[in-house]
Design an enzyme around this catalytic site. Sequence first.
Site, PDB file in Angstrom:
ATOM      1  N   ILE A  47       0.845  -1.205   0.000  1.00  0.00           N
ATOM      2  CA  ILE A  47       0.000   0.000   0.000  1.00  0.00           C
ATOM      3  C   ILE A  47       0.879   1.254   0.000  1.00  0.00           C
ATOM      4  O   ILE A  47       0.603   2.211  -0.730  1.00  0.00           O
ATOM      5  CB  ILE A  47      -0.997  -0.001   1.183  1.00  0.00           C
ATOM      6  CG1 ILE A  47      -1.939  -1.202   1.042  1.00  0.00           C
ATOM      7  CG2 ILE A  47      -1.795   1.302   1.222  1.00  0.00           C
ATOM      8  CD1 ILE A  47      -2.814  -1.454   2.252  1.00  0.00           C
ATOM      9  N   CYS A  48       1.948   1.227   0.772  1.00  0.00           N
ATOM     10  CA  CYS A  48       2.861   2.376   0.809  1.00  0.00           C
ATOM     11  C   CYS A  48       3.509   2.585  -0.561  1.00  0.00           C
ATOM     12  O   CYS A  48       3.670   3.725  -1.003  1.00  0.00           O
ATOM     13  CB  CYS A  48       3.923   2.181   1.883  1.00  0.00           C
ATOM     14  SG  CYS A  48       3.240   2.151   3.558  1.00  0.00           S
TER      15      CYS A  48
END
Length: 155
Positions: A47-48
């Site tokens: 996600i990052c």
Amino acid sequence: MQKRGLEIGSQAPDFSLKDQNGDEFKLSNYKGKKILLSFHPLAWTSICSKQMLSLEENYNKFLELNTIPVGVSVDPVPSKKAWAENLQLKNLKILSDFWPHGKVAKLFNIFREEDGFSERANIIIDEEGKIVFFKIYPIRELPDINEIIEFLSNK
């Protein structure tokens, strides 16, 4: 539980961090431009990675909106450098809030002591250094880049 974040309209705390190349990024050097601080918990997570790639992909759009986007996490500079190369970031600065550990996340009241990293958050600071947007996202949720671009387009 204590409220996280800082108030809209308050002055953003000044800070200085190193980017992935070891260059200094000092907030107060960017007066006259908007800054998007995009906090992410940890490098090398899916996600990052998507969050930082969305900033890179929209980098020129941000510049058109007089905005400098930067990523921020507690990872050390060498890790940030390897991650930036892995993601093929060409423009985006990703800042290391490694030492003192999470100091900038703490200044913005979004450090998660129990986890040792920051909340996932987008903070927009205007040309005068005031906070005009502050949103904390669920840790497993990718922030909506269009929400940010739309907000900046209407400012």
